[in-house]
Every structure is written in C-alpha cells, then in structure tokens.
Enzyme design. Structure first.
Site, PDB file in Angstrom:
ATOM      1  CB  CYS A  30      -0.967  -0.033   1.180  1.00 49.38           C
ATOM      2  SG  CYS A  30      -0.167  -0.153   2.795  1.00 49.38           S
ATOM      3  CG  HIS A 549      -3.584   5.273   5.367  1.00 53.97           C
ATOM      4  ND1 HIS A 549      -4.641   4.496   5.793  1.00 53.97           N
ATOM      5  CD2 HIS A 549      -2.734   4.422   4.725  1.00 53.97           C
ATOM      6  CE1 HIS A 549      -4.434   3.239   5.452  1.00 53.97           C
ATOM      7  NE2 HIS A 549      -3.282   3.155   4.801  1.00 53.97           N
TER       8      HIS A 549
END
Length: 628
Positions: A30, A549
């Site tokens: 990620c 995020h």
C-alpha cells in the site's frame, strides 16, 4: 535518490525471515508497507524482520504480516519481486486473490461506461508512450511523402512504413500482453490466440466466400488494429486457463492447458466475435449509407461524433470496404470526408489538455500525440493516453466532431483517394463538393474541441474551488498542515493502527470523518496516489511531506467506495478534493474510517506541532503549525 537496487538486500532478508518464498502465499503493498499473506505463521519471525536495517517496523494485523518501509515502498516491492521465487506471489495494489478475474477490481461502485473506460485506459497505459513516439514517425513519413521527399512506390518508403505502421497493425499483440497481465492469463497463451487471428492465412480469407471450419460456415473479419475482440478473447481465455489448471492432472497440465485453450478460444472468437462484429458493422454501414441518401447532415454528424468509437469496437471494418468500393467505382467517397472532423475534434481537445493540465505525464503524451493526430491522423496516443482516460475531453472532441462532420456533409464533400484523414489529406478533398465547407467543418471541429475542453476544465476548477471553500490554510511558506476531512479529531497515539500511533511513520493526527470528501491538507505535488484510492502522498510547497491515509486497512476494499479525483504528478491546492469516499461502504466492509494525516518528514521539521485541538475540526482548519 533511492532505486530498486538499493532495496535488494533488505527484501531478500525480509523474505527469508518470513520463512522464505515458499512460505509466502501472496504479497502486495500500500502507501507505506509491504503486505504479506503467509502460509505458516510459525515459520515467520516478525521480530527478526523488524530488526532488519531499513525496516521501520513489522506487525501482524488484519490477517497479514505487514512490513513498514515508508514512502519508497514501491521500490522495495519491485525489488522483492526480483527475489527468486517471489515473482509469482506479487499482486497489484488493490487486487485480492479472489477477485482478480474480472479485470475491474474494486470498481463496482462505477457505472458500466466508467468501468469500460478505466479498463481500456489501463490496458493501453503501458504502450501509450510507444504509440505517441511511433505516431510521430508516422506523421513524419506522411509529411515526407506529401512534399515529395519520398516516393510511396520506393523500397525506402516501404521499410519506413513497416517501421512506423507495425505497432498499429499488430496492436492486438501488444494488447494481448497487457490484457493477459490484467486478467491473470499466461501472456504466451494470450499471444498465441492473437497470433492465430492475425495469421496471413486467415487474413487472406477476409471477404472470401465459402469459408468453413469443421464443415460449419464461417464469416471472416480482419483483426489487425482491433481492440475489443482481443480484450474479450483474452478475458474469456483466462477463465478457461484457470479451469484447466484446476482439473487437469499435473503430468499433462503444463502443455495441455495452452493447447486446449487455443483449440477452444480461436474458433470461439472466429464464430462469435467475428460474425457479431461484422453483422454490426454491416448494419452500421447500411444505416449511414441510408442517412447520406436522405439526411446528409445527420450522417456527417454521426460519423464525426462516433468514428473513434466505431474504430474501438472494430465496427469501422464495415465502412472501409464501402469507402474503397466507392473510390474504385465512382472515384470518390462521401463517407470519408466527415472523418476529418472526427480526428480534428479529438486533436483540439488534446491541445486544450496539453495547455491546461498540470500533470507532467499527461502533458508529455498529449504533445507528440497532437502532432501525430494532426499531421497523420494517428489518434491512438491522444485517445488512449489522454482524452479517453480523462473522459470529458473525449466527449468534447466527439461533440465537436459531430458538429464539424455535419457541416462537411452538407457541403457535399468527398475524398477522391483513400488516405488517412489529417491536415495532409486536404488535397484529397479539392475536387468533390465545397472545399470551403471541408475547411470550415474541419476547423470548427478543431476549435470547438479545444473550446469545449477548456470550458470543462474551468468548470472543474470552479467546482473544486466551491467544494474546497474551507481552504482556510493559504499557500504560505510556513509549514502548516490542515485537516484533510471534517470530523472528530483523534490524537496520533489513539489512531487504531500501531504503525501510525507509534509515531514511526512521523508525527501527525487522525480524524473520524463525518462526510466523505477528503481534501489536500497542504498545497503541493502528489507524489503517490494509490489505485485503491485509500492513500495519497503529497510533497508540500512549504516543505512538508504528508501522507493522507483514508481509513484503516481500507486497501483491502480494492477501491470500492473510493472515487479518486486527482492523479499522481498533479499539483493540488490546500483544500482541493483528493477523493470522495463512501463512508457507508467502509462501515459495511467492517473497517475503521479514521483518516490519518502523517507528516513523514516531521523529524526534519523541528517545532512542527499539533495545535490545541479538541473535538470537531473542519476540513481546511490548520491542525499542525510551526511553533516558535
């Protein structure tokens, strides 16, 4: 600057500490961490992984062994795939092992048109630079023949033409490779299917009568330069391949799988996709012929607006024989003239994007693409690399092409030779109809494509400005960081993720959002945009490097519920929307929506601290500032 090679020793040690490649089921990454799925956790030593030089920390969370690397994790991931035994374990960001078959992971919240456009863009993005560069060569060759530098009957021209036309003629081969990667198909099986479709023997049967296969009548079409038939064929081949790999005995699986897939898929394509495409193309040809006889302006509008779509689906093959026949029998073709507007409309739209975009990658493709489209009529670079991925320039170019095509058709214009519609092709329009109408219609398409795209660009900017009106953090030199979303403030230590809460990634804060609009907390350049839409890296103009995020472990959603509004390389304002998030989808998936805003270079910014914040914050409120 770090490179993939720098991470070679690190990832080799990580793989070994996790029990070796044989103990890894799959790995992806990620925004900041490598995410491993492990077969036997007892063989994986996370403590040892955490002690490896270059690893920030290692944790077991969400059913994954997560190894935090930082902003350079894409380089570490690439190096990891070079470790012997790891190449086959890698999956794309946002993919899941259970949903890689359909080629549109994580986008079930999009409509079918957007899914289709995203798929086409993804398949063409690896080859768009080749299309743009070689398209320039094709344009140069056209110019050389037009001004008489090269004779089209010479062997030199033939060699140059093969050099610059080969990519476009054999485009299905290149798409076979990208589609195979997208649909998890063995790329050599995919290429073998396409090789059969493009084989000279089959090409020679196109248009022939009495063609049969195993006694069944077969209608042949040319698959050169085709797009959709190849994509559909490779997609279906993926299901066959995986089924055969599951049911065939190990002793024969490796060589029987490609054989059986080929034996089934080639006839299947020839008997289904070919006839369907030809039937649709013939119907289209008959319909446009009828319109030219009865309502010429409408025929011109249809061709000008939809020609690029016809080409994409292979429907243009029904019109090309009509064009060639018209030129052979009567010396001209009315159908070809409006195509100039179709080309110029898309070129005008691409010019506008080239001028207005702040994305350097898009700008680099648009520039040479415009030249190849304008000079040689080669629009693949701007269609697949610029206009179609951005959507609205493609629509703008189509509308402009329709208007220009209508003007051309009303003028009774026709081509007296079969040439690519481009600025070089005006000579073919001098003898039939009103040349002034051809010139005006083509110019109108070019100008309107440009203007419509500029207007849409401005509209988008205005909408962003309205939506981002909470932009209380102005672009100043002070390294301030604002809230990326409205909601309840969460101190760093209380963020429900050990990597963030421990501070190893940097100082920052969290917000439990009360709406789904996430904006940029600083003004700067996007250096990372995850395909799953959950994470964004921004290098601020004020010296701050920020990671936004959205949610915890939301990478596992594969993009579902995330509508990305920006692109990597784009320059964004503080308060400009980055992504629209469906908070209900996050809740239904069982993930925490807490959005983390982390300053990854906070150790270099002494004095950057969280202000006295308690309770609710609005997007754009300054949360971190430099304290004296």
């Amino acid at each position: 600057m770090a490179t993939k090679t720098d991470f070679g020793p690190l990832v080799a040690d990580v793989a070994e500490a996790l029990g070796g490649p044989d103990n890894v089921r799959s790995v992806t990454h990620c925004a900041t961490r490598l995410r491993f799925k492990i077969k036997d956790s007892d063989k994986a030593d996370l403590k040892r992984v955490g002690e490896i030089d270059g690893v920030i920390t290692a944790i077991n969370a969400g059913g994954q062994h997560q190894v935090v690397i930082g902003n350079d994790v894409p380089l570490a991931y690439q190096a990891l795939l070079d470790v012997p035994g790891m190449r086959a374990k890698g999956i794309k960001d946002g993919d899941t092992e259970a949903t890689v078959d359909d080629g549109d992971e994580g986008s079930s919240d999009k409509n079918l048109l957007n899914k289709f456009i995203d798929l086409i863009s993804a398949l063409f993005s690896p080859i768009v630079w080749a299309l743009a560069g070689i398209g320039l060569g094709k344009a140069g060759l056209t110019l050389a023949t037009t001004i008489g530098v090269l004779d089209t009957e010479s062997s030199t021209y033939a060699i140059f033409n093969a050099m610059f036309d080969g990519l476009f003629y054999f485009l299905p081969f290149f798409l076979a490779v990208t589609a195979a990667k997208r649909f998890k198909v063995n790329q050599f099986i995919a290429m073998a299917i396409v090789a059969a479709l493009l084989h000279p023997t089959l090409e020679a049967m196109v248009g022939a009568e009495g063609v049969t296969f195993l006694g069944l009548p077969l209608t042949m079409m040319s698959y050169s330069s085709s797009v959709i038939p190849v994509i559909v064929g490779v997609w279906l081949a993926g299901y066959l391949q995986r089924w055969f790999e599951k049911v065939l005995p190990g002793a024969v699986r490796n060589f029987f799988t490609p054989l059986l897939v080929l034996l089934i898929m080639v006839p299947l394509v020839l008997f289904t996709i070919g006839p369907v495409t030809i039937g649709a193309a013939n119907a289209l040809s008959a319909g446009i012929g009828f319109l030219f006889d009865t309502v010429p302006w409408l025929a011109g509008a249809v061709l000008g607006a939809f020609w690029q779509v016809f080409v994409m689906f292979g429907l243009h093959w029904g019109l090309i024989p009509v064009m060639l026949n018209d030129i052979a029998t009567q010396g001209f073709s009315y159908i070809m003239a409006p195509l100039m507007a179709a080309i110029f409309g898309q070129v005008g739209a691409a010019i506008a994007v080239w001028i207005r975009t702040k994305n350097p990658e898009v700008k680099k493709v648009a520039g040479p693409g415009v030249l190849s489209g304008f000079l040689a009529g080669v629009t693949e670079p701007i269609i697949y690399g610029v206009n179609l991925p951005l959507k609205y320039p493609f629509y703008a170019g189509a509308v402009a092409g329709g208007i220009g095509g209508s003007i051309i058709a009303v003028g009774g214009n026709a081509f007296d030779s079969f040439v690519f519609p481009s600025v070089m092709a005006f000579a073919a329009t001098l003898s039939i109809g009103s040349f002034m109408a051809q010139l005006i219609g083509s110019s109108v398409a070019l100008v309107l494509g440009f203007v419509f795209t500029i207007v849409l660009f401005r509209k988008g900017e205005k909408e962003e400005k309205v939506e981002g009106s909470v932009d209380k953090q102005k672009s100043v030199a002070t390294p301030n960081v604002a809230a990326a979303v409205s909601g309840t403030y969460v101190p760093l230590a209380e963020i429900p993720d050990k990597v963030f809460s421990s501070g190893v990634m940097g100082d920052g804060f969290g917000i439990v959002p009360d709406n789904g609009e996430v904006v940029s907390p600083v003004e700067g350049t996007l250096i990372a945009v995850q395909k799953s839409g959950h994470a964004y890296g921004i290098r601020g103009d004020n010296g701050v490097e920020v990671l936004v995020h959205v949610g915890m472990d939301t990478v596992k959603m594969g993009g579902k519920g995330f509508e990305i509004l920006v692109a990597r390389g784009e320059h964004v304002r503080a308060g400009q929307p980055l992504v629209k998030v469906d908070l209900r989808a996050i809740a239904e998936a069982g993930f925490d929506p807490t959005t983390a805003v982390i300053v990854t270079n906070s150790k270099k910014l002494e004095g950057l601290q969280v202000s006295n914040v308690d309770g609710h914050v609005d997007a754009g409120d300054v949360v971190m500032r430099m304290e004296a």
